[in-house]
Design a protein around this motif. Sequence first.
Motif, short mmCIF file in Angstrom:
data_model
loop_
_atom_site.label_atom_id
_atom_site.label_comp_id
_atom_site.label_asym_id
_atom_site.label_seq_id
_atom_site.Cartn_x
_atom_site.Cartn_y
_atom_site.Cartn_z
N ILE A 117 56.02 -23.61 -9.66
CA ILE A 117 55.34 -24.72 -10.33
C ILE A 117 54.04 -25.03 -9.62
N HIS A 118 54.11 -24.89 -8.34
CA HIS A 118 53.00 -25.21 -7.47
C HIS A 118 51.88 -24.19 -7.74
N ILE A 119 50.63 -24.63 -7.71
CA ILE A 119 49.53 -23.67 -7.76
C ILE A 119 49.15 -23.43 -6.32
N TYR A 120 49.33 -22.21 -5.89
CA TYR A 120 49.32 -21.90 -4.46
C TYR A 120 47.95 -21.47 -3.94
N PRO A 121 47.76 -21.58 -2.61
CA PRO A 121 46.51 -21.10 -2.00
C PRO A 121 46.21 -19.65 -2.38
N GLU A 122 47.25 -18.81 -2.46
CA GLU A 122 47.01 -17.40 -2.75
C GLU A 122 46.35 -17.22 -4.12
N GLU A 123 46.71 -18.08 -5.09
CA GLU A 123 46.12 -17.96 -6.42
C GLU A 123 44.63 -18.30 -6.39
N TYR A 124 44.30 -19.40 -5.69
CA TYR A 124 42.89 -19.77 -5.57
C TYR A 124 42.11 -18.70 -4.79
N LEU A 125 42.69 -18.25 -3.67
CA LEU A 125 41.95 -17.34 -2.79
C LEU A 125 41.76 -15.98 -3.45
N ALA A 126 42.78 -15.50 -4.17
CA ALA A 126 42.64 -14.21 -4.86
C ALA A 126 41.55 -14.31 -5.92
N ALA A 127 41.52 -15.43 -6.65
CA ALA A 127 40.49 -15.61 -7.69
C ALA A 127 39.11 -15.64 -7.04
N ALA A 128 39.00 -16.39 -5.96
CA ALA A 128 37.70 -16.49 -5.29
C ALA A 128 37.30 -15.15 -4.68
N ALA A 129 38.29 -14.42 -4.15
CA ALA A 129 37.99 -13.12 -3.54
C ALA A 129 37.51 -12.13 -4.59
N SER A 130 38.01 -12.27 -5.81
CA SER A 130 37.55 -11.38 -6.88
C SER A 130 36.08 -11.69 -7.20
N LYS A 131 35.76 -12.96 -7.16
CA LYS A 131 34.37 -13.35 -7.41
C LYS A 131 33.47 -12.87 -6.27
N LEU A 132 33.95 -13.04 -5.04
CA LEU A 132 33.15 -12.64 -3.88
C LEU A 132 32.92 -11.14 -3.83
N SER A 133 33.96 -10.37 -4.15
CA SER A 133 33.88 -8.92 -3.98
C SER A 133 33.43 -8.20 -5.25
N GLY A 134 33.50 -8.91 -6.37
CA GLY A 134 33.15 -8.26 -7.64
C GLY A 134 34.19 -7.24 -8.09
N ARG A 135 35.40 -7.32 -7.56
CA ARG A 135 36.45 -6.36 -7.91
C ARG A 135 37.72 -7.10 -8.35
N PRO A 136 38.53 -6.47 -9.20
CA PRO A 136 39.85 -7.06 -9.48
C PRO A 136 40.68 -7.07 -8.19
N ILE A 137 41.52 -8.08 -8.06
CA ILE A 137 42.30 -8.26 -6.82
C ILE A 137 43.77 -8.37 -7.18
N LYS A 138 44.60 -7.72 -6.35
CA LYS A 138 46.04 -7.83 -6.57
C LYS A 138 46.76 -8.24 -5.30
N TRP A 139 47.72 -9.10 -5.48
CA TRP A 139 48.57 -9.50 -4.35
C TRP A 139 50.01 -9.58 -4.81
N THR A 140 50.90 -8.95 -4.07
CA THR A 140 52.33 -9.05 -4.33
C THR A 140 52.98 -9.52 -3.05
N GLU A 141 53.66 -10.64 -3.17
CA GLU A 141 54.27 -11.24 -1.99
C GLU A 141 55.46 -10.42 -1.53
N GLY A 142 55.52 -10.13 -0.24
CA GLY A 142 56.73 -9.51 0.32
C GLY A 142 57.77 -10.59 0.53
N ARG A 143 59.03 -10.19 0.68
CA ARG A 143 60.09 -11.21 0.80
C ARG A 143 59.93 -12.05 2.07
N SER A 144 59.63 -11.41 3.19
CA SER A 144 59.51 -12.21 4.42
C SER A 144 58.32 -13.14 4.32
N GLU A 145 57.28 -12.67 3.67
CA GLU A 145 56.11 -13.52 3.42
C GLU A 145 56.51 -14.69 2.52
#
Lengths: 788, 171
Positions: A256-284
Amino acid sequence: MAVTTMIGAKIHRREDPRLITGRGRYVDDMKLNGMLHVGFVRSPYGHARIRSIDVTDAAKAPGVVAVYTARDFEGLLQGEMPVTISFVPDKKQPIGWAFIAKDEARYHGEIVAVVLAREKSQAADATALVSVDFEPLPAVVDLDKAVESKSPTAHTGIPDNVAWDMTVGAGDVDAAFADADVVVKQRILQQRLFPIAMEGRAVLVEYVPFDNRLTMWTSSQVPHWVRLCLTLAMGIPESNIRIVAPDVGGGFGSKIHIYPEEYLAAAASKLSGRPIKWTEGRSENLQATHHGRAQIFDIEIAAKKDGTLLGYKVRQYVDTGAYVSVFSSFQCSAYAIAEGAYDLKNVKFQTVGILTNTTPTDAYRGAGRPEATHAIERGIDLVAREIGMDPVEIRRKNFSKFPHSNYLGFAYDTGDYDKALTKALATVGYDAFRQQQKELRAKGRYLGIGLSTWIEVCGFGPSAVTAANEPLALVESSSVRLHPTGSATVYVGTSPHGQGHATTFAQIAADTLGLPYDAIDVRTSDTGDTPFGYGTYGSRSLHVGGSAVLMSCRKVVDKARKLAAHMLEASEEDVAFDQGRFYVKGSPDKAKTMGEVAFAAHRDNLPEGMEHGLEAVTYYDPPDLSWPFGTHICVVEVDPETGAVDLQRYVAIDDCGNVINPMIVEGQVQGGVAQGIAQALFEEVIHDAETGQLRTGTLLDYSIPGTGEIPVIECDRTITPSTTNPLGAKGIGEAGTIAASPAVINAICDALSPLGIKHVDMPASPDRLWKQIQEARAHANGSKEAHQ
Amino acid sequence: MKHKVSTTVNGSRHEHEVESRLLLVHYLRDEVGLTGTHIGCDTSQCGACTILVDGKAVKSCTMFAVQAEGKELTTIEGMAKDGVLHPLQQAFWDEHGLQCGYCTPGFIMAAAYLLSQNPNPTEDEIRRGLEGNLCRCTGYVNIVKSVQAAAKTMGGAKAKTGEQQAATRRA
Ligand code: FES
Ligand code: FES
């Protein structure tokens, strides 16, 4: 409405074929050309100052394209993580939560740097090469210590660790306690839990420069919220952002929560000009996805000798973790059902939110309501024990009768608590069990039975209820569009993650529109084509979202009736609608089907002033909440030599009003009960008391029950339709979890009552029970010796 | 250093050059492109990644891709044949054995192996046979029912898929 054939039927889920053949599409199953993988560098400390970050080695590592720290996101992400504080009017201090830590990290797992690389493994390798100079600071972990005046603070520079402190109440509590024959007091621990959706979180995001468009696939319960939050943080118009929650592998509140990873991945896509993917590992996931519960209840109940409950005092400590998360304060909703199924008007409820250096907590299946239920259901058993009354009898004596308003003035829609209790007792064979228990006790065996006569508040949230705190109405939306050849697409704002909305909503639409079930397509979870909705949590999607579907379908029928009247050359009032056919009353043979009317709606010769097309939109704001209820009964045997608990039976009789799909309802109850049993017996998150480091950091250290640990759950129901929505339905997604933990713990306490054990905390693991049994036996021997 | 690995996945031959540390589950998902096999943990607890390796249930996160050299692999995508669902798939659908579906491929593959070894398992045997798999949604009640129902339609020892017959032969 037409005679129903789909509503109430056990329809097999239309979601399943793709999921059982490996053709589901979860975020991690998708790729975009040119995409980079992101790795997050996280604080290994509970609390530390960040002296400096050196990214030189990481930037040179194979495949690495960029390494970012807080400074790189300045100007790109505005403001801070949002918080819904409306549930806590006397919030003490606003706690800023930055998207990425800059000078201070406040929980083990907080992000301090971001690495982009071509391969996922390269991103992971390079995160280890980012060198962060941390200076550990004193960590706040223990709640009792955290509120002492000399405690270190979880955030440098704040005056104390209190995030909120609010008391609600009604009646004359002091007089109730003064009049009491007995007062029981108990501290009840609600251990911290990991939600653990089997699919962790995952994000795939592409920002297209010049177009200024952002598309994100994210494993979320709330795609429209994600879009709203990204718009606010990034300044991209909402119309240029599309969020898709594809197949989502469970949530239980953790998405439910909108997480830092969602904001940062979106911003990183803008910064780098590339699509960005993140998949959380279980320990993470265990560090970074929010945790649940983490509360302490101190309760006092005043009662008369005859079992009448007189007054109730509760203090709820909520460990918020390092920040107040978006729905964290919803856990205070415990106060809304504090007194459970009992007519108790003298109540004082204090809730204190406490900041610690741990992962933030937020809504986890039930969020506040399991905790409140556990407290009152344990409490009433403690009173029963004190006065020597049967737990069934004391419940019956105190059940609220309808019509009923609770101590805060909430008017409950409907309920018949005794009916569910009676059915549950008959199912389990209560009297026979008591007899058997007596016989086996004589042989030294410890069997116990535990009741939980639970209630819940759900259907959030009508503006009529929420408006008092904030002008916020958690409405749900639908849009229903008929196509020329008589099929229909239903778009809904709410977004499922395993609940079967596509099936249930199609059942509602098929019956209401009078179209074949297979002619209905239900679309969810894509902000590109669905109307705004608040998402799936809090057992609200059917009550609010399902009603929105029903209302749009009714609007479509209304227009279709006008057109049918025109086609039948009759007046509208004379046209009947039944089983998908419009006809002039009295001559059912000359009918126009809904399909024919849909076709006509796209052709010439419409009645004067009528527009083409057949569609409708609804934003449904229910008049009030709904209050499901039921009785769960658990039978256990405890082995006093090992402390092991054998769950012998589990009976769940629930009442969620009218049922659309009984198979799905039963599945929700069973899964919910399993999570309640998990809390009662198995699971516990532990942080190091000194450093705040997570000690249960992998699934090896945290015991999720498997096939061997969850018994058969015997489900049945009573039906008491709700009056606060046109479906007559009440939520059922959280019921099992709300009900189960006290049923199990009450059974264990009952089993161990011959040893003088009155209360057991969770998880009731073998080692905890064994120790308690040993102590109780030593105590009994001690007092025997003292008497000699 | 890269290594050549050739496997048969659901009856088709595949050859790839892979890093020695590549896990079999990543090989299937990222190299072969079959994403029905899921990842639910990083400590080999959850069973979401379960596949059949030469007919035997294996958590594919516990093997390196290079260890699968020359092996026959069956994933969830290989269970339905000629447009007909495998009886286990049908049973999970009929008995509401899944909610979010994330654990489901792993459960179906583990159950396929279980039934290949024991065509008429008791409830207890099913629960023990599936104890390496975790589901967070269903409470397992309907998963157990699904396996019981599949055992029934598969008629015990009589009707077995090719892979299962191969597995029994090799066992
Ligand atoms: S991913 Fe293989 S066991 Fe969890
Ligand atoms: S169905 Fe969701 S984890 Fe099993």
